[in-house]
Scaffold this active site. Structure first.
Site, PDB file in Angstrom:
ATOM      1  N   HIS A 160      13.398  -4.745   1.422  1.00 53.61           N
ATOM      2  CA  HIS A 160      12.513  -3.642   1.840  1.00 53.61           C
ATOM      3  C   HIS A 160      11.671  -3.960   3.073  1.00 53.61           C
ATOM      4  O   HIS A 160      10.930  -3.120   3.547  1.00 53.61           O
ATOM      5  CB  HIS A 160      11.587  -3.235   0.688  1.00 53.61           C
TER       6      HIS A 160
HETATM    7  N1  UDP Z   1       9.818  -5.667  -8.912  1.00 50.36           N
HETATM    8  C1  UDP Z   1      10.111  -4.836  -9.985  1.00 50.36           C
HETATM    9  N2  UDP Z   1      11.171  -3.981  -9.876  1.00 50.36           N
HETATM   10  C2  UDP Z   1      11.961  -3.929  -8.771  1.00 50.36           C
HETATM   11  C3  UDP Z   1      11.667  -4.793  -7.687  1.00 50.36           C
HETATM   12  C4  UDP Z   1      10.572  -5.636  -7.781  1.00 50.36           C
HETATM   13  O1  UDP Z   1       9.447  -4.886 -11.020  1.00 50.36           O
HETATM   14  O2  UDP Z   1      12.911  -3.129  -8.743  1.00 50.36           O
HETATM   15  C5  UDP Z   1       8.639  -6.529  -9.007  1.00 50.36           C
HETATM   16  C6  UDP Z   1       8.937  -8.001  -8.997  1.00 50.36           C
HETATM   17  O3  UDP Z   1       8.288  -8.595 -10.075  1.00 50.36           O
HETATM   18  C7  UDP Z   1       8.342  -8.486  -7.680  1.00 50.36           C
HETATM   19  C8  UDP Z   1       7.276  -7.463  -7.391  1.00 50.36           C
HETATM   20  O4  UDP Z   1       7.796  -6.250  -7.922  1.00 50.36           O
HETATM   21  O5  UDP Z   1       7.785  -9.730  -7.765  1.00 50.36           O
HETATM   22  C9  UDP Z   1       6.896  -7.304  -5.959  1.00 50.36           C
HETATM   23  O6  UDP Z   1       7.958  -6.905  -5.229  1.00 50.36           O
HETATM   24  P1  UDP Z   1       7.959  -6.410  -3.732  1.00 50.36           P
HETATM   25  O7  UDP Z   1       9.245  -6.904  -3.218  1.00 50.36           O
HETATM   26  O8  UDP Z   1       7.659  -4.965  -3.691  1.00 50.36           O
HETATM   27  O9  UDP Z   1       6.701  -7.070  -3.014  1.00 50.36           O
HETATM   28  P2  UDP Z   1       6.486  -8.433  -2.246  1.00 50.36           P
HETATM   29  O10 UDP Z   1       6.634  -9.526  -3.225  1.00 50.36           O
HETATM   30  O11 UDP Z   1       7.492  -8.500  -1.162  1.00 50.36           O
HETATM   31  O12 UDP Z   1       5.102  -8.330  -1.728  1.00 50.36           O
END
Ligand code: UDP
Length: 361
Positions: A209
């Site tokens: 993303h």
């Molecule tokens: N996550 C989730 N479902 C999904 C994708 C991600 O529950 O389909 C959770 C997962 O635990 C991850 C968190 O959302 O650690 C954060 O994800 P994201 O990639 O949005 O944020 P980033 O870690 O890049 O800030």
């Protein structure tokens, strides 16, 4: 002490859940501590917001600022205007922000300008990449934070370099991992598990993303096609983020292995991760979770603000080219996963440590 807790986006919800539990535990023990939960509305899709409140038993927010989407500046400004009003109507002693999203920075600025103490959970991490909005959010937030809570000693060293007071830095561990440990016995297979014929260890999870990977439609399509071909006959579960979906639209990509699914709730998602063969992602949080679960993780980025996932954990930084992913993934298939460990204090108790420190303030 009155604390206002801010959460705006999916990773924030996962981080505040154990902090609220730790506060409620202390309240039950008689501590003079109250909190007000403010949802800024940065993420508002059910899949990215409500589901996390329900599954992680996060109380209904006391206020929802409903800022929704916008350019970086439009969104940041909208959060600031609404949060100033919120704080003027509901004064508090301390504002607690987590992570590195626009809500984190916007609310920290508003609080500081109202002379309210700012607490930043997950302070001090740095990617060194100023093209990432998150890096700017981290630097600005930390420059006005009063109490820093860090996930590594390296994060603390970064803060010292930026001039933070050593006594303001508290190395407590990782609240994301608190949530993981608190929910490991509640995770469950998603409804498509049987339909897709998934078995533990026979599929890959993919998430993408970040603007660098998804904003250019042609390179995103190339990347997906390359990943699809790279994995032999392994299925790839791809919970597609709304940002990524908006770029791809409804086009048929003719992919053999990649199976598109909606963004998953936490309990289904962690089940998918825990039972996967490997994970390909550009998420920071997921590289922390795979580290603790011992699942090989390939990060499609040129840098990471979480080097411990690489030095200690299971994460391999791949860069953004499909060629390099093929090379690194080929080496993994040939040599098997490398030995990895769990970073110091990632033990599920970070939130309790945070509240214990705040109670001394
Ligand atoms: N996550 C989730 N479902 C999904 C994708 C991600 O529950 O389909 C959770 C997962 O635990 C991850 C968190 O959302 O650690 C954060 O994800 P994201 O990639 O949005 O944020 P980033 O870690 O890049 O800030």
């Amino acid at each position: 002490m009155k604390i206002t807790i801010v959460a705006g986006a999916r990773p924030n919800f996962i981080k505040i859940a154990p902090i609220i539990k730790a506060i409620e535990k202390k309240q039950n023990e008689g501590a003079k501590l109250s909190y007000r939960l403010v949802h800024t509305g940065q993420h508002y899709d059910k899949n990215l917001s409500d589901t996390f409140f329900e599954e992680l038993n996060i109380p209904h927010p006391n206020a929802n600022l409903e800022v929704k989407s916008g350019s970086q500046s439009v969104q940041t400004a909208a959060i600031m205007i609404a949060f100033e009003e919120e704080l003027l109507q509901n004064p508090c002693d301390l504002v607690l922000v987590v992570g590195d999203v626009n809500s984190t920075m916007a609310c920290a600025i508003v609080a500081k300008k109202l002379n309210i103490k700012v607490t930043h959970v997950e302070a001090g991490i740095r990617s060194g990449d100023m093209t990432m909005p998150e890096e700017i959010n981290r630097i600005v937030t930390d420059s006005i934070t009063d109490y820093f809570f860090t996930t590594s000693t390296w994060a603390g060293e970064n803060l010292l370099k930026y001039g933070a007071e050593p006594s303001a830095i508290h190395f407590v561990g990782n609240v994301m991992i608190d949530t993981l440990y608190q929910n490991l016995d509640r995770i469950s297979a998603p409804s498509f598990w049987n339909k897709f014929d998934l078995e533990a260890g026979n599929y890959i999870v993919l998430t993408l993303h970040r603007p660098a990977n998804v904003d250019e439609e042609k390179s995103l399509v190339n990347l997906l096609a390359g990943i699809d071909k790279m994995v032999g006959d392994k299925k790839i579960i791809f919970p597609i983020h709304p940002r990524t979906k908006a770029i791809l639209g409804e086009q048929n990509l003719n992919l053999k292995n990649i199976l598109f699914v909606e963004p998953q709730g936490y309990l289904n998602f962690m089940y998918l991760i825990k039972n996967s063969f490997a994970v390909i992602t550009d998420s920071g949080g997921i590289s922390e979770e795979t580290t603790v679960l011992g699942i090989p993780c390939f990060t499609m980025r040129n840098n990471t603000e979480r080097p411990e996932t690489q030095n200690i954990g299971t994460n391999t930084l791949v860069g953004t080219s499909i060629e390099n992913l093929k090379k690194v993934f080929g080496e993994f298939l040939a040599n098997g996963p490398r030995k990895a460990g769990i970073p110091e204090l990632w033990d599920g108790k970070a939130s309790e440590r945070i509240i214990a420190v705040l109670l001394t303030k």
